[in-house]
Design a protein around this motif. Sequence first.
Motif, mmCIF file in Angstrom:
data_model
loop_
_atom_site.group_PDB
_atom_site.id
_atom_site.type_symbol
_atom_site.label_atom_id
_atom_site.label_comp_id
_atom_site.label_asym_id
_atom_site.label_seq_id
_atom_site.Cartn_x
_atom_site.Cartn_y
_atom_site.Cartn_z
ATOM 1 N N GLU A 281 72.835 -55.633 69.205
ATOM 2 C CA GLU A 281 73.404 -56.460 68.137
ATOM 3 C C GLU A 281 74.925 -56.410 68.165
ATOM 4 O O GLU A 281 75.594 -57.441 68.103
ATOM 5 N N LEU A 282 75.491 -55.203 68.252
ATOM 6 C CA LEU A 282 76.947 -55.033 68.232
ATOM 7 C C LEU A 282 77.627 -55.639 69.455
ATOM 8 O O LEU A 282 78.728 -56.174 69.357
ATOM 9 N N ALA A 283 76.976 -55.540 70.605
ATOM 10 C CA ALA A 283 77.579 -56.014 71.850
ATOM 11 C C ALA A 283 77.256 -57.482 72.148
ATOM 12 O O ALA A 283 77.761 -58.038 73.118
ATOM 13 N N GLY A 284 76.424 -58.089 71.332
ATOM 14 C CA GLY A 284 76.051 -59.478 71.565
ATOM 15 C C GLY A 284 75.186 -59.668 72.800
ATOM 16 O O GLY A 284 75.267 -60.682 73.482
ATOM 17 N N VAL A 285 74.322 -58.677 73.062
ATOM 18 C CA VAL A 285 73.428 -58.758 74.213
ATOM 19 C C VAL A 285 72.378 -59.832 73.936
ATOM 20 O O VAL A 285 71.757 -59.844 72.877
ATOM 21 N N HIS A 286 72.205 -60.707 74.899
ATOM 22 C CA HIS A 286 71.280 -61.823 74.714
ATOM 23 C C HIS A 286 69.835 -61.475 75.009
ATOM 24 O O HIS A 286 68.930 -62.054 74.437
ATOM 25 N N ARG A 287 69.639 -60.553 75.948
ATOM 26 C CA ARG A 287 68.277 -60.221 76.338
ATOM 27 C C ARG A 287 68.053 -58.730 76.250
ATOM 28 O O ARG A 287 68.784 -57.945 76.852
ATOM 29 N N VAL A 288 67.014 -58.342 75.506
ATOM 30 C CA VAL A 288 66.617 -56.939 75.393
ATOM 31 C C VAL A 288 65.174 -56.834 75.873
ATOM 32 O O VAL A 288 64.286 -57.474 75.329
ATOM 33 N N LEU A 289 64.986 -56.034 76.927
ATOM 34 C CA LEU A 289 63.645 -55.775 77.448
ATOM 35 C C LEU A 289 63.242 -54.381 76.995
ATOM 36 O O LEU A 289 63.978 -53.418 77.199
ATOM 37 N N GLU A 290 62.095 -54.294 76.357
ATOM 38 C CA GLU A 290 61.611 -53.025 75.823
ATOM 39 C C GLU A 290 60.469 -52.504 76.685
ATOM 40 O O GLU A 290 59.436 -53.151 76.820
ATOM 41 N N ALA A 291 60.682 -51.323 77.289
ATOM 42 C CA ALA A 291 59.665 -50.703 78.135
ATOM 43 C C ALA A 291 58.456 -50.315 77.294
ATOM 44 O O ALA A 291 58.590 -49.775 76.197
ATOM 45 N N THR A 292 57.285 -50.591 77.822
ATOM 46 C CA THR A 292 56.044 -50.336 77.113
ATOM 47 C C THR A 292 54.917 -50.229 78.131
ATOM 48 O O THR A 292 55.158 -50.191 79.331
ATOM 49 N N MET A 293 53.700 -50.190 77.663
ATOM 50 C CA MET A 293 52.498 -50.282 78.495
ATOM 51 C C MET A 293 51.450 -51.041 77.696
ATOM 52 O O MET A 293 51.432 -50.962 76.466
ATOM 53 N N PRO A 294 50.566 -51.743 78.377
ATOM 54 C CA PRO A 294 49.455 -52.370 77.653
ATOM 55 C C PRO A 294 48.508 -51.284 77.134
ATOM 56 O O PRO A 294 48.198 -50.329 77.847
ATOM 57 N N ARG A 295 48.064 -51.433 75.922
ATOM 58 C CA ARG A 295 47.172 -50.431 75.318
ATOM 59 C C ARG A 295 45.891 -50.235 76.116
ATOM 60 O O ARG A 295 45.370 -49.124 76.197
ATOM 61 N N ASP A 296 45.376 -51.309 76.712
ATOM 62 C CA ASP A 296 44.130 -51.168 77.477
ATOM 63 C C ASP A 296 44.348 -50.292 78.711
ATOM 64 O O ASP A 296 43.464 -49.543 79.105
ATOM 65 N N VAL A 297 45.517 -50.339 79.318
ATOM 66 C CA VAL A 297 45.833 -49.474 80.459
ATOM 67 C C VAL A 297 45.893 -48.025 79.997
ATOM 68 O O VAL A 297 45.356 -47.132 80.651
ATOM 69 N N VAL A 298 46.526 -47.797 78.860
ATOM 70 C CA VAL A 298 46.623 -46.444 78.309
ATOM 71 C C VAL A 298 45.226 -45.896 78.030
ATOM 72 O O VAL A 298 44.926 -44.747 78.371
ATOM 73 N N ALA A 299 44.369 -46.717 77.455
ATOM 74 C CA ALA A 299 43.005 -46.273 77.145
ATOM 75 C C ALA A 299 42.261 -45.879 78.420
ATOM 76 O O ALA A 299 41.558 -44.861 78.442
ATOM 77 N N ARG A 300 42.434 -46.652 79.500
ATOM 78 C CA ARG A 300 41.783 -46.310 80.773
ATOM 79 C C ARG A 300 42.341 -45.012 81.348
ATOM 80 O O ARG A 300 41.598 -44.194 81.880
ATOM 81 N N LEU A 301 43.642 -44.823 81.242
ATOM 82 C CA LEU A 301 44.249 -43.587 81.745
ATOM 83 C C LEU A 301 43.755 -42.370 80.965
ATOM 84 O O LEU A 301 43.504 -41.316 81.542
ATOM 85 N N VAL A 302 43.604 -42.517 79.657
ATOM 86 C CA VAL A 302 43.088 -41.418 78.831
ATOM 87 C C VAL A 302 41.665 -41.081 79.245
ATOM 88 O O VAL A 302 41.306 -39.912 79.371
ATOM 89 N N LYS A 303 40.847 -42.104 79.501
ATOM 90 C CA LYS A 303 39.475 -41.853 79.957
ATOM 91 C C LYS A 303 39.474 -41.101 81.282
ATOM 92 O O LYS A 303 38.677 -40.177 81.474
ATOM 93 N N LEU A 304 40.375 -41.486 82.182
ATOM 94 C CA LEU A 304 40.461 -40.812 83.471
ATOM 95 C C LEU A 304 40.882 -39.354 83.303
ATOM 96 O O LEU A 304 40.294 -38.461 83.907
ATOM 97 N N VAL A 305 41.863 -39.099 82.460
ATOM 98 C CA VAL A 305 42.322 -37.723 82.205
ATOM 99 C C VAL A 305 41.182 -36.884 81.655
ATOM 100 O O VAL A 305 40.960 -35.749 82.089
ATOM 101 N N ARG A 306 40.428 -37.437 80.739
ATOM 102 C CA ARG A 306 39.304 -36.693 80.155
ATOM 103 C C ARG A 306 38.180 -36.495 81.162
ATOM 104 O O ARG A 306 37.556 -35.433 81.205
#
Length: 153
Positions: A31-56
């Motif tokens: 906001e302060l710097a007037g940045v036009h594009r902000v990309l927020e790192a994330t993961m799809p929840r379904d991928v996380v759910a599959r990874l949790v199943k694999l860990v278990r």
Amino acid sequence: MRRRLISYDANGGYGHRDHVKVHEVGKRAAELAGVHRVLEATMPRDVVARLVKLVRLLRIPFRYDADALRTAYSSRAAITHTIDVRRFAGQKQAALAAHRSEVSGTGRLAPVMRALVRLPAPVFGWLFGREWFVEARATAPPKACADIFQPAP
């Protein structure tokens, strides 16, 4: 020149307080710097759910509230960018290993972190060879962009 900023999503991914703070500071900095594009790192929840199943399934100790994972990260529909980073699997794994306190500590994710840094790089790349982003102020396209320099619609 159009400025860009990469940060974490509002949840800080899995809710880590440092990641949440990075999101808050990044949002304000944009906001302060007037940045036009902000990309927020994330993961799809379904991928996380599959990874949790694999860990278990692999019986790796994992002390995490499964209900919390339902709101962590992002829905698949919100993802605006999906980037293939498999060729950087070794570097990504080394960066993860550099988080010594999280890998060798006693935190709830430490057993998982230890297992991840010990995986062969090709297996690590198969599991974590994608990076996902949500572009703030964009509507998710029917198919996520494959280049972070390509704006989402």
